[in-house]
Design a protein around this motif. Sequence first.
Motif, short mmCIF file in Angstrom:
data_model
loop_
_atom_site.label_atom_id
_atom_site.label_comp_id
_atom_site.label_asym_id
_atom_site.label_seq_id
_atom_site.Cartn_x
_atom_site.Cartn_y
_atom_site.Cartn_z
N THR A 217 44.35 82.62 40.80
CA THR A 217 44.99 83.45 40.94
C THR A 217 46.12 83.68 40.08
O THR A 217 47.10 84.41 40.00
N ARG A 218 46.24 82.52 39.31
CA ARG A 218 47.46 82.47 38.29
C ARG A 218 47.34 83.42 37.29
O ARG A 218 46.10 83.88 36.95
N GLU A 219 48.18 83.62 36.33
CA GLU A 219 48.01 84.55 35.23
C GLU A 219 47.22 83.96 34.18
O GLU A 219 47.46 82.62 34.07
N ALA A 220 46.51 84.68 33.20
CA ALA A 220 45.72 84.03 32.33
C ALA A 220 46.37 83.27 31.35
O ALA A 220 45.90 82.08 30.93
N ALA A 221 47.57 83.51 30.92
CA ALA A 221 48.48 82.65 29.87
C ALA A 221 48.76 81.23 30.54
O ALA A 221 48.53 80.32 29.81
N ALA A 222 49.24 81.39 31.87
CA ALA A 222 49.28 79.99 32.30
C ALA A 222 48.01 79.10 32.72
O ALA A 222 48.14 77.85 32.53
N SER A 252 42.94 83.70 26.16
CA SER A 252 43.34 84.70 27.07
C SER A 252 42.98 86.17 26.64
O SER A 252 42.73 86.43 25.40
N ALA A 253 42.52 86.97 27.78
CA ALA A 253 42.05 88.15 27.66
C ALA A 253 42.67 89.10 28.38
O ALA A 253 43.50 88.82 29.26
N GLN A 254 42.22 90.40 28.50
CA GLN A 254 42.77 91.57 29.43
C GLN A 254 42.18 92.06 30.46
O GLN A 254 42.31 93.12 31.07
N ASP A 268 29.19 84.94 23.06
CA ASP A 268 30.57 84.92 22.66
C ASP A 268 31.42 84.17 23.49
O ASP A 268 32.59 84.05 23.18
N GLY A 269 31.03 84.02 24.86
CA GLY A 269 31.94 83.48 25.82
C GLY A 269 31.83 83.66 26.99
O GLY A 269 31.03 84.84 27.27
N ILE A 270 32.25 83.09 28.26
CA ILE A 270 32.28 83.59 29.59
C ILE A 270 33.49 84.01 30.04
O ILE A 270 34.60 83.27 30.00
N GLU A 271 33.59 85.34 30.14
CA GLU A 271 35.01 85.66 30.58
C GLU A 271 35.20 85.76 32.18
O GLU A 271 34.30 86.30 32.93
N VAL A 272 36.29 85.29 32.62
CA VAL A 272 36.53 84.97 34.01
C VAL A 272 37.78 85.74 34.52
O VAL A 272 38.95 85.40 33.77
N GLY A 275 44.53 86.13 38.05
CA GLY A 275 45.47 86.67 38.80
C GLY A 275 45.81 88.10 37.95
O GLY A 275 45.86 89.18 38.55
N THR A 276 46.06 87.64 36.86
CA THR A 276 46.48 88.73 35.87
C THR A 276 45.61 88.61 34.44
O THR A 276 46.11 87.40 34.05
N GLY A 277 45.28 89.40 34.19
CA GLY A 277 44.38 89.29 32.81
C GLY A 277 43.01 88.46 33.21
O GLY A 277 42.62 88.37 34.09
N SER A 278 42.47 87.78 32.15
CA SER A 278 41.22 87.07 32.17
C SER A 278 41.13 85.77 31.31
O SER A 278 42.03 85.76 30.36
#
Length: 317
Positions: A217-222, A252-254, A268-272, A275-278
């Motif tokens: 639930t935290r933001e992607a950057a964190a 990190s992604a959007q 190329d990767g697994i995107e998850v 809470g904000t972003g991915s």
Amino acid sequence: MTGLRIVFMGTPQFACPTLKTLIDRGENVVAVVTQPDRPKGRGQQTLPPPVKELAVAHGIPVLQPVKVRHPEAIEEIRALKPDLIVVVAFGQILPKALLDIPGKGCINVHASLLPRYRGAAPLNWCIINGETESGVTTMLMDVGLDTGDMLLKAVTPIDPDEDTSSLHDCLSVLGAELLAQTIDLAAKDMLEPEKQDDALTCYAPMMKKEDGLIDWTREAAAIKNQVRGMTPWPGAFSYLDDKLLKVYRVQSAQGAGRPGEVLAASRDGIEVACGTGSIVIYELQLEGKKRLPAAEFLAGCKLEPGTLIGKKGLPVG
């Protein structure tokens, strides 16, 4: 070479470049004090600390007290008549009776820009907190936890993709160079100690395994910073169908979705979703399996978009 009688106190690999620098300079290292040999690895084989191995290889006497505050340990060090004690990641608190022994004091190489990140895990926490620079500080030790007067500092930038392992290697070398400068000044009585401003400090406690649990639930950057700061130990992790899933290299992604939801899974990767972003995961390890790049992981573990990654007991899909 300063001609000072030096006792070196340190234990892990981080301390080795500083000891090696003292040896290469021809300093009079009269003894090394390090932690006792301990069982390590899956086989629990009793192994010496890296600092002991280096000292033995260069014929330096080694002391390994269980507790350095014990009177017999203090007296053994006192008998060496050191002018200076150098401390790098030793792993025990030094009592005042020991700090008072050397005429030129006890100088510590600390892996942060004091007064920030006092404590046992400054490298981890500065990355977890998203700092863009770090460094090392030499200081005169007192009875507090990294509260002594500061001597010299050296600063280095933190790359946005750097993890604790690479920062560790950088700061261990930087610390060795800074210690050399510090003892040159100490030998000439030219050091100018500076009091720390306690209002500017933050605490960097020892890492625990549970600190690695990812909260999606935290933001992607964190979350990215958490993964970087937890690598290589204790490791960032989550769960996939009640199996432990270790997460290593990410970006990190959007993307958007339910926190913990797999948005895409390809070579190329697994995107998850977060809470904000991915987060795009490039390396991971499922319980009982090897650490693998995403492409190889998916070859043996099919992940469909919509799958939820998270806590134990979380329904899949």
